[in-house]
Design an enzyme around this catalytic site. Structure first.
Site, PDB file in Angstrom:
ATOM      1  N   GLU A   1       0.843  -1.201   0.000  1.00 45.06           N
ATOM      2  CA  GLU A   1       0.000   0.000   0.000  1.00 45.06           C
ATOM      3  C   GLU A   1       0.879   1.253   0.000  1.00 45.06           C
ATOM      4  OE1 GLU A   1      -2.574   1.528  -0.558  1.00 45.06           O
ATOM      5  OE2 GLU A   1      -4.265   1.085   0.762  1.00 45.06           O
ATOM      6  N   ASP A   2       0.346   2.331  -0.539  1.00 44.09           N
ATOM      7  CA  ASP A   2       1.080   3.590  -0.546  1.00 44.09           C
ATOM      8  C   ASP A   2       1.095   4.260   0.824  1.00 44.09           C
ATOM      9  OD1 ASP A   2      -1.666   4.095  -0.663  1.00 44.09           O
ATOM     10  OD2 ASP A   2      -1.541   5.607  -2.243  1.00 44.09           O
TER      11      ASP A   2
ATOM     12  N   ASP B   1      -3.712   5.864   6.502  1.00 38.77           N
ATOM     13  CA  ASP B   1      -4.186   7.115   7.089  1.00 38.77           C
ATOM     14  C   ASP B   1      -5.121   6.737   8.247  1.00 38.77           C
ATOM     15  OD1 ASP B   1      -4.758   9.793   7.360  1.00 38.77           O
ATOM     16  OD2 ASP B   1      -6.019   9.933   5.600  1.00 38.77           O
TER      17      ASP B   1
ATOM     18  N   PHE C   1      -1.449  16.377   3.827  1.00 37.93           N
ATOM     19  CA  PHE C   1      -1.828  15.664   2.604  1.00 37.93           C
ATOM     20  C   PHE C   1      -0.634  15.657   1.666  1.00 37.93           C
ATOM     21  CE2 PHE C   1      -3.843  14.585  -1.335  1.00 37.93           C
ATOM     22  CZ  PHE C   1      -4.788  13.653  -0.934  1.00 37.93           C
TER      23      PHE C   1
ATOM     24  N   ARG D   1       1.040  11.984  -9.402  1.00 41.40           N
ATOM     25  CA  ARG D   1       1.525  10.628  -9.126  1.00 41.40           C
ATOM     26  C   ARG D   1       2.932  10.418  -9.666  1.00 41.40           C
ATOM     27  NH1 ARG D   1      -2.833   7.462  -7.402  1.00 41.40           N
ATOM     28  NH2 ARG D   1      -4.846   7.893  -8.334  1.00 41.40           N
TER      29      ARG D   1
HETATM   30  P1  IMP Z   1      -7.315   5.234   4.888  1.00 40.70           P
HETATM   31  O1  IMP Z   1      -8.417   4.264   4.581  1.00 40.70           O
HETATM   32  O2  IMP Z   1      -7.844   6.469   5.575  1.00 40.70           O
HETATM   33  O3  IMP Z   1      -6.153   4.633   5.629  1.00 40.70           O
HETATM   34  O4  IMP Z   1      -6.814   5.817   3.529  1.00 40.70           O
HETATM   35  C1  IMP Z   1      -6.033   5.125   2.658  1.00 40.70           C
HETATM   36  C2  IMP Z   1      -6.103   5.744   1.282  1.00 40.70           C
HETATM   37  O5  IMP Z   1      -6.435   7.143   1.312  1.00 40.70           O
HETATM   38  C3  IMP Z   1      -4.756   5.638   0.636  1.00 40.70           C
HETATM   39  O6  IMP Z   1      -4.574   4.410  -0.018  1.00 40.70           O
HETATM   40  C4  IMP Z   1      -4.766   6.823  -0.290  1.00 40.70           C
HETATM   41  O7  IMP Z   1      -5.352   6.468  -1.520  1.00 40.70           O
HETATM   42  C5  IMP Z   1      -5.635   7.856   0.387  1.00 40.70           C
HETATM   43  N1  IMP Z   1      -4.830   8.848   1.130  1.00 40.70           N
HETATM   44  C6  IMP Z   1      -4.764   9.010   2.454  1.00 40.70           C
HETATM   45  N2  IMP Z   1      -3.937  10.014   2.781  1.00 40.70           N
HETATM   46  C7  IMP Z   1      -3.451  10.486   1.616  1.00 40.70           C
HETATM   47  C8  IMP Z   1      -2.518  11.535   1.276  1.00 40.70           C
HETATM   48  O8  IMP Z   1      -1.934  12.249   2.113  1.00 40.70           O
HETATM   49  N3  IMP Z   1      -2.286  11.705  -0.049  1.00 40.70           N
HETATM   50  C9  IMP Z   1      -2.871  10.957  -1.029  1.00 40.70           C
HETATM   51  N4  IMP Z   1      -3.733   9.981  -0.752  1.00 40.70           N
HETATM   52  C10 IMP Z   1      -4.030   9.742   0.556  1.00 40.70           C
END
Ligand code: IMP
Length: 187
Positions: A105-106, A109, A158, A171
Site C-alpha cells: 500500500e502507498d 491514514d 496531505f 503521481r
Molecule cells: P485510509 O483508509 O484512511 O487509511 O486511507 C487510505 C487511502 O487514502 C490511501 O490508499 C490513499 O489512496 C488515500 N490517502 C490518504 N492520505 C493520503 C494523502 O496524504 N495523499 C494521497 N492519498 C491519501
C-alpha cells in the site's frame, strides 16, 4: 531532485526526497527477501493506483521468486478523507489460497482501507498475509492495522508524488511532496 522539473504552485515542500525513498525501498527489499528466504513464491498484491510506483520499485529489490497482482478499491466519501466503506473496483486475477501474500500500500491514514482489504484477503485463506506500506500517518488512525514493513512515519499533512495523487495528478513526481492545505480545503 530528479525527473520532473516543473513544480506546480499547489505544492508546498518536499517531505521525502527521492534518494531517501530509494534507500528505504532497498532496505525494505532486503528485509522482505531475508524474511521470505526459502519460500517457493511470494505474491505481491499492489493496491491501485497509489501503490503502483512503490510496487514497481519494491519488486525489483526482492530476491525471492515474486509474482504480482493488483486490486483497485474506491472509498465512498470525500476526496481526501476515507469513509471506511470500501468498494472493490478490480479484484485479483487469481486465487490466493495457500500463497504467501504481501499486500503493498502507498499510505495508511485512518487504516480503514487497509483493514477492509486485510479482512477480505484473510477470508481467501492465504498461507500467510503481511503488509508493506510506504507512508504512515498514525495521528489519523481510526482502526489499528498491522504493518509488517513500513517506510516512513509522516505528520498529518496531505501528500502527493511517488504514486500518491490529488485529483489524479502528481503521481509521477519522484519525491513525496506536501500539498498546500489551501488546495484541498477549497473543496
Ligand atoms: P485510509 O483508509 O484512511 O487509511 O486511507 C487510505 C487511502 O487514502 C490511501 O490508499 C490513499 O489512496 C488515500 N490517502 C490518504 N492520505 C493520503 C494523502 O496524504 N495523499 C494521497 N492519498 C491519501
Amino acid at each position: 531532485m530528479t525527473g520532473v522539473e516543473v513544480v506546480h504552485s499547489d505544492l508546498d515542500r518536499v517531505l521525502v526526497p527521492a534518494h531517501e525513498i530509494e534507500a528505504k525501498v532497498a532496505e525494505l527489499g532486503r528485509r522482505i527477501s531475508q524474511d521470505y528466504a526459502g519460500i517457493r513464491q511470494l505474491l505481491a498484491v499492489g493496491v491501485l493506483k497509489g501503490s503502483a510506483v512503490f510496487m514497481a520499485d519494491l519488486v525489483r529489490v526482492i530476491s525471492v521468486p515474486v509474482s504480482f497482482d493488483f486490486m483497485a478499491v474506491a472509498s465512498y466519501g470525500q476526496l481526501s478523507s476515507s469513509s471506511g466503506v470500501v468498494r472493490i473496483l478490480k479484484d485479483l486475477d487469481q486465487t490466493i489460497e495457500d500463497q504467501h501474500v504481501l499486500l503493498v500500500e502507498d499510505i495508511v491514514d485512518t487504516g480503514l482501507t487497509l483493514n477492509y482489504l486485510l479482512e477480505t484477503l484473510r477470508t481467501r485463506n492465504p498461507a500467510s498475509l503481511r503488509v508493506c506500506v510506504l507512508l504512515d500517518k498514525p495521528s489519523r488512525r481510526k482502526i489499528e492495522v498491522p504493518v509488517d514493513y513500513l517506510g516512513f512515519v509522516i505528520p498529518d499533512e496531505f501528500v502527493v508524488g511517488y504514486g500518491l495523487d490529488y485529483n489524479e495528478f502528481y503521481r509521477n513526481l519522484p519525491d513525496v511532496w506536501v500539498l498546500k492545505p489551501a488546495v484541498y480545503q477549497k473543496k
